[in-house]
Design a protein around this motif. Structure first.
Motif, short mmCIF file in Angstrom:
data_model
loop_
_atom_site.label_atom_id
_atom_site.label_comp_id
_atom_site.label_asym_id
_atom_site.label_seq_id
_atom_site.Cartn_x
_atom_site.Cartn_y
_atom_site.Cartn_z
N LYS A 87 -36.00 -23.91 -38.88
CA LYS A 87 -34.93 -24.86 -38.55
C LYS A 87 -33.54 -24.19 -38.52
O LYS A 87 -32.57 -24.68 -39.10
CB LYS A 87 -34.93 -26.03 -39.54
CG LYS A 87 -36.21 -26.85 -39.51
CD LYS A 87 -36.14 -28.01 -40.50
CE LYS A 87 -37.34 -28.94 -40.37
NZ LYS A 87 -38.62 -28.29 -40.70
N VAL A 88 -33.48 -23.06 -37.85
CA VAL A 88 -32.21 -22.35 -37.73
C VAL A 88 -31.35 -23.07 -36.70
O VAL A 88 -31.71 -23.15 -35.53
CB VAL A 88 -32.44 -20.88 -37.32
CG1 VAL A 88 -31.11 -20.18 -37.09
CG2 VAL A 88 -33.25 -20.16 -38.38
N ARG A 89 -30.20 -23.59 -37.14
CA ARG A 89 -29.34 -24.37 -36.26
C ARG A 89 -27.93 -23.78 -36.13
O ARG A 89 -27.12 -24.27 -35.36
CB ARG A 89 -29.25 -25.82 -36.75
CG ARG A 89 -30.55 -26.59 -36.65
CD ARG A 89 -30.40 -28.01 -37.17
NE ARG A 89 -30.29 -28.03 -38.62
CZ ARG A 89 -31.32 -28.24 -39.43
NH1 ARG A 89 -32.52 -28.44 -38.94
NH2 ARG A 89 -31.15 -28.24 -40.74
N SER A 90 -27.62 -22.79 -36.93
CA SER A 90 -26.28 -22.20 -36.88
C SER A 90 -26.39 -20.72 -37.23
O SER A 90 -27.37 -20.28 -37.83
CB SER A 90 -25.34 -22.92 -37.85
OG SER A 90 -25.79 -22.77 -39.17
N TYR A 91 -25.36 -19.98 -36.85
CA TYR A 91 -25.38 -18.54 -37.05
C TYR A 91 -24.15 -18.07 -37.82
O TYR A 91 -23.06 -18.58 -37.56
CB TYR A 91 -25.43 -17.82 -35.70
CG TYR A 91 -26.50 -18.33 -34.78
CD1 TYR A 91 -27.82 -18.46 -35.22
CD2 TYR A 91 -26.20 -18.69 -33.47
CE1 TYR A 91 -28.80 -18.94 -34.37
CE2 TYR A 91 -27.18 -19.16 -32.61
CZ TYR A 91 -28.47 -19.29 -33.07
OH TYR A 91 -29.45 -19.76 -32.23
N PRO A 92 -24.31 -17.11 -38.72
CA PRO A 92 -25.60 -16.61 -39.17
C PRO A 92 -26.25 -17.59 -40.13
O PRO A 92 -25.57 -18.29 -40.86
CB PRO A 92 -25.26 -15.31 -39.88
CG PRO A 92 -23.89 -15.54 -40.41
CD PRO A 92 -23.19 -16.44 -39.41
N THR A 93 -27.56 -17.61 -40.12
CA THR A 93 -28.33 -18.27 -41.18
C THR A 93 -29.00 -17.16 -41.98
O THR A 93 -29.69 -16.31 -41.42
CB THR A 93 -29.39 -19.22 -40.60
OG1 THR A 93 -28.72 -20.35 -40.03
CG2 THR A 93 -30.33 -19.72 -41.69
N LEU A 94 -28.76 -17.16 -43.27
CA LEU A 94 -29.30 -16.15 -44.17
C LEU A 94 -30.38 -16.81 -45.01
O LEU A 94 -30.12 -17.77 -45.73
CB LEU A 94 -28.20 -15.57 -45.06
CG LEU A 94 -26.94 -15.10 -44.32
CD1 LEU A 94 -25.88 -14.63 -45.31
CD2 LEU A 94 -27.28 -13.99 -43.33
N ALA A 95 -31.61 -16.29 -44.91
CA ALA A 95 -32.74 -16.95 -45.56
C ALA A 95 -33.47 -15.99 -46.49
O ALA A 95 -33.62 -14.80 -46.18
CB ALA A 95 -33.70 -17.49 -44.51
N PHE A 96 -33.92 -16.52 -47.61
CA PHE A 96 -34.68 -15.75 -48.60
C PHE A 96 -36.08 -16.35 -48.72
O PHE A 96 -36.22 -17.56 -48.90
CB PHE A 96 -33.99 -15.79 -49.96
CG PHE A 96 -32.61 -15.18 -49.99
CD1 PHE A 96 -32.44 -13.85 -50.33
CD2 PHE A 96 -31.49 -15.93 -49.66
CE1 PHE A 96 -31.16 -13.28 -50.36
CE2 PHE A 96 -30.22 -15.39 -49.69
CZ PHE A 96 -30.05 -14.05 -50.05
N PHE A 97 -37.10 -15.51 -48.63
CA PHE A 97 -38.49 -15.96 -48.73
C PHE A 97 -39.21 -15.18 -49.82
O PHE A 97 -38.89 -14.01 -50.08
CB PHE A 97 -39.23 -15.71 -47.41
CG PHE A 97 -38.62 -16.38 -46.22
CD1 PHE A 97 -39.08 -17.62 -45.79
CD2 PHE A 97 -37.58 -15.78 -45.50
CE1 PHE A 97 -38.53 -18.25 -44.68
CE2 PHE A 97 -37.02 -16.40 -44.39
CZ PHE A 97 -37.50 -17.63 -43.98
N ASP A 98 -40.21 -15.84 -50.44
CA ASP A 98 -41.06 -15.06 -51.34
C ASP A 98 -42.09 -14.32 -50.49
O ASP A 98 -42.13 -14.47 -49.26
CB ASP A 98 -41.71 -15.95 -52.40
CG ASP A 98 -42.64 -17.01 -51.84
OD1 ASP A 98 -43.15 -16.83 -50.72
OD2 ASP A 98 -42.86 -18.02 -52.54
N ALA A 99 -42.93 -13.52 -51.13
CA ALA A 99 -43.86 -12.66 -50.39
C ALA A 99 -44.92 -13.45 -49.64
O ALA A 99 -45.60 -12.90 -48.77
CB ALA A 99 -44.51 -11.66 -51.34
N ASP A 100 -45.08 -14.73 -49.98
CA ASP A 100 -46.04 -15.57 -49.27
C ASP A 100 -45.39 -16.32 -48.11
O ASP A 100 -46.04 -17.15 -47.45
CB ASP A 100 -46.66 -16.59 -50.24
CG ASP A 100 -47.53 -15.90 -51.28
OD1 ASP A 100 -48.21 -14.92 -50.92
OD2 ASP A 100 -47.51 -16.35 -52.45
N GLY A 101 -44.11 -16.06 -47.86
CA GLY A 101 -43.41 -16.68 -46.74
C GLY A 101 -42.80 -18.03 -47.06
O GLY A 101 -42.32 -18.73 -46.16
#
Length: 428
Positions: free
Chosen positions: A96-110
């Motif tokens: 759901k990226v709607r604006s830039y920049p979008t900075l996202a953090f995920f665990d190793a399972d995504g």
């Protein structure tokens, strides 16, 4: 005022990292996620677009910092994803990226752990990353602690600073619930802290995020204006923030025919003099500048006096001289259509054409403004029944739009231009 937010970094061939900063993985999202799993790390993703100026600053000034690189290279596999590359469409839609920049953090399972929209400085980026890794309290942990100490200003500040990132990870009713809750936190926080301790960088960030009003006599805005000398030590941002508030009040009153707007003009060189001191005043004072503008809006929107508006704006441009910008001329013309739909004497329409032509002569005009002004010039020629000239303007606007790299915005603009051309063909 808000369209899709713009916050990105780019160089030829895409965003690059250099110096001692973040070492970005070269590959796609799935490969980066697999690498993070193998190395026992989390995944950091910078979603960017090639046309986004703030992202360029993020890449150049933040991702390259040694402290940022040291932390992120140890804790994360990092990747930059061009959100407008068709090859990345699925991962962009999924997150759901709607604006830039979008900075996202995920665990190793995504699993998405946190998402931030907009540029940050190095310290704020590291702090956000530490919340994700568990080295600092998460939003949920702070809230749990807050519930047993509801007047703790430190906890309230932490909640409000972390709220935008947390709320962006929620959906539907849960998101709506938290937005309402945070609005109450903000009101309570300001009521409890109103005073000298409120004047700091973090609290200004909170105010700028959550407080938007155009109601006269707003307690917080008046407090900021009264303490502008202290606020200016944080930068010019607070002055422009308060100035926008006062300007909006004047605009609303002038357009509604309430001559009380003149009392707010008097404030510019009265109790708001320091606030308005950030306005460039080479050719005229801030008071003169805004008197011209809001007197003109009073004439146009309330009195429906297009000719009086033209006279006032011409005097304004004469005073501005070489300091006049493309946007000054373009906005003056656009106001005529906003207020009247073009139902004014031909002399006024001819003046809007003159202003729009002047706006298009500037070499530093942005692409979006150029497209807008060309379409507006086409509309003006259409009203003047200069149909061939109108068609040329619409076609040129369409050609200029081909340079846009934001596909959704480009498609919307081109559809609108095609509609204008089709309507013109029906007349001809």
């Amino acid at each position: 005022m808000k369209t899709i937010l713009v916050i990105v970094l780019i160089f030829i061939g895409g965003i690059q990292s250099f110096g001692q900063g973040i070492e970005f993985f070269k590959g796609d999202y799935n490969a980066a996620l697999e690498k993070a799993k193998q190395e026992g790390k989390m995944l950091f993703v910078d979603f960017y677009a090639d046309w986004c100026g703030p992202c360029k600053r993020l890449a150049k000034d933040v991702f390259t910092l040694e402290a940022v690189g040291n932390y992120f290279n140890e804790k994360f596999v990092s990747i930059q994803i061009d959100a407008e590359n068709p090859a990345n469409r699925q991962v962009v839609k999924q997150n759901k990226v709607r604006s830039y920049p979008t900075l996202a953090f995920f665990d190793a399972d995504g699993k998405l752990r946190s998402r931030l929209e907009g540029a940050l400085d190095g310290a704020a980026l590291i702090k956000s990353a530490k919340v994700v890794t568990g080295e600092e309290m998460s939003f949920e942990e702070i809230y749990t602690k807050f519930k047993s100490s509801k007047n703790d200003l430190v906890l309230m500040q932490q909640l409000l600073l972390g709220a935008p990132a947390y709320v962006s990870t929620l959906e539907n009713m849960e998101q709506a619930k938290w937005i309402a809750r945070i609005e109450k936190f903000f009101k309570d926080y300001i009521d409890l802290k109103m005073g000298p301790e409120l004047i700091n960088v973090d609290d200004y960030r909170i105010i700028n995020t959550f407080h938007h009003t155009d109601k006269p006599g707003d307690k917080l805005m008046e407090f900021m204006n009264k303490n502008m000398e202290a606020y200016l030590k944080l930068g010019e941002g607070p002055a422009y923030f308060v100035m926008e508030y006062n300007n909006k009040i004047m605009e609303n009153m002038a357009r509604a025919g309430k001559e009380e707007y003149k009392k707010y003009l008097e404030r510019i060189d009265g109790d708001m003099k320091l606030t308005y001191s950030v306005v460039p005043q080479k050719t005229m004072s801030a008071r003169q500048r805004f008197t011209y503008l809001y007197d003109a809006e009073y004439l146009l929107f309330y009195k429906k006096d297009g000719e009086g508006y033209v006279t006032s704006m011409d005097a304004y441009f004469k005073e501005l001289g070489e300091d006049a910008r493309a946007v000054d001329y373009g906005m003056a013309a656009q106001q005529v259509y906003t207020a009247t739909g073009g139902k004014v004497p031909e002399s006024v329409i001819l003046k809007t054409k003159e202003w729009t032509v002047k706006a298009l002569q500037y070499t530093d005009i942005s692409l979006m403004d150029k497209i807008n002004f060309l379409a507006m010039l086409g509309d003006t020629n259409k009203v003047l029944k200069e149909y061939d000239e109108a068609k040329k303007c619409y076609n040129q606007a369409f050609m200029e739009s081909m340079q846009m790299e934001q596909e959704m915005t480009k498609a919307m603009i081109q559809m609108r231009i095609k509609q204008k051309l089709a309507a013109l063909d029906l007349i001809k």
